[in-house]
Design an enzyme around this catalytic site. Structure first.
Site, PDB file in Angstrom:
ATOM      1  CG  ASN A  94       4.336  -4.659   2.629  1.00 17.31           C
ATOM      2  OD1 ASN A  94       3.961  -3.512   2.948  1.00 17.31           O
ATOM      3  ND2 ASN A  94       3.736  -5.679   2.507  1.00 17.31           N
TER       4      ASN A  94
ATOM      5  CG  HIS B 257      -2.062  -0.864   1.238  1.00 18.27           C
ATOM      6  ND1 HIS B 257      -1.888  -2.189   1.414  1.00 18.27           N
ATOM      7  CD2 HIS B 257      -3.414  -0.617   0.951  1.00 18.27           C
ATOM      8  CE1 HIS B 257      -3.254  -2.744   1.276  1.00 18.27           C
ATOM      9  NE2 HIS B 257      -3.946  -1.739   1.090  1.00 18.27           N
TER      10      HIS B 257
END
Length: 298
Positions: free
Chosen positions: A172, A141
């Site tokens: 991440n 994201h």
């Protein structure tokens, strides 16, 4: 033999080490109506020119646009963020969010969200879930889902693949996640925290002493894998002071024990590397700007 090095304008990044449009009215946290233009209208910066067709110099030149222009800045204004899409990379150039105590409060569930194609992007330039399957990269994201617990729709909007970029799984789930958590923690002591996140494709010096920009692509749609990511935090204090913190992390495994301060970089480095501008837009709103860089006194 020369070691490959990533070069960020005004700084240098060694491998594995960090320095760091149609707009509709929406409802904000708690269901209160937002002004026309939604989040975009309230942002202290938009780091790209407006997406309107440019005025052409001279007279009688309208025939040049008789059959339209092949491309313009592709802005998307959603419940939780404003995004500028890059059709060539199949991801965003930048995404801006507004964080405060209200946006972080709520009962929205990540488990009720699914990654989905962005149908507002032409099919030639759109990433799909199949592009990520078996690639070895996470669907990372840019605007984080956990930043928008105030509305299930707002959280769901963060799962459009236009808000996603291929991200190293270790990064991440660890160091980048720590930076996102830190961004959220800043709302405790600030009126608003504006977060601008995006990819970087930095040049690297190879063994022949020359500089190259090289990056992997994944899937049949050739989704670009950034070499690095940036995150710019604009802290709006109750006093009216604006504090700026800018970070860069490589898209590779990063030891989560490294202090986030190590990834702070001068904002000018990100502006030069990304082709975006932040400071001039902020200074249109205030002259009370303080930039925090590595080693700065808080």
């Amino acid at each position: 033999m020369l070691r490959g090095r990533w070069v960020l304008p005004g700084a240098c990044l060694a491998l594995g080490a960090g320095l760091g449009a149609a707009l509709s009215a929406r409802r904000g946290p708690g269901g209160a109506p937002c002004p026309p233009g939604g989040l975009l209208r309230r942002l202290p910066l938009v780091p790209v020119a407006a997406a309107e067709p440019p005025a052409l110099p001279g007279s009688g030149r309208t025939e040049l646009t008789k059959y339209g222009l092949p491309g313009l800045a592709q802005l998307r204004s959603r419940e939780s963020y404003v995004l500028c899409y890059d059709p060539r990379s199949r991801s965003a150039l930048w995404v801006i969010e507004q964080l405060n105590r209200e946006t972080l409060s709520g009962s929205s569930e990540r488990s009720a969200c699914d990654f989905q194609e962005d149908d507002s992007v032409h099919e030639y330039h759109r990433a799909t879930n199949a592009d990520y399957r078996g690639s070895g990269f996470d669907r990372g994201h840019l605007a984080a889902a956990a930043n928008h617990k105030w509305s299930q729709k707002a959280m769901r909007d963060t799962f459009y693949l236009s808000n996603i970029a291929p991200q190293n799984p270790h990064l991440n789930q660890n160091a980048w996640n720590n930076l996102e958590k830190y961004s959220r923690s800043l709302v405790k002591h600030n009126k608003n925290v504006y977060v601008c996140t995006g990819p970087l494709y930095l040049p690297r010096m190879e063994a022949d002493g020359k500089m190259y920009v090289k990056y992997q692509v994944i899937g049949k749609n050739n989704v670009a894998v950034p070499t690095h990511f940036f995150k710019v935090l604009i802290l709006e204090k109750e006093s009216g002071e604006i504090e700026l913190r800018s970070y860069v992390m490589p898209n590779s495994p990063v030891d989560e024990k490294i202090p986030l301060e190590r990834f702070l970089v001068p904002i000018e480095s990100i502006e030069r590397a990304s082709g975006l501008l932040f400071v001039p837009n902020i200074l249109k709103r205030t002259s009370n700007l303080k930039a925090i860089t590595a080693g700065s006194k808080r």
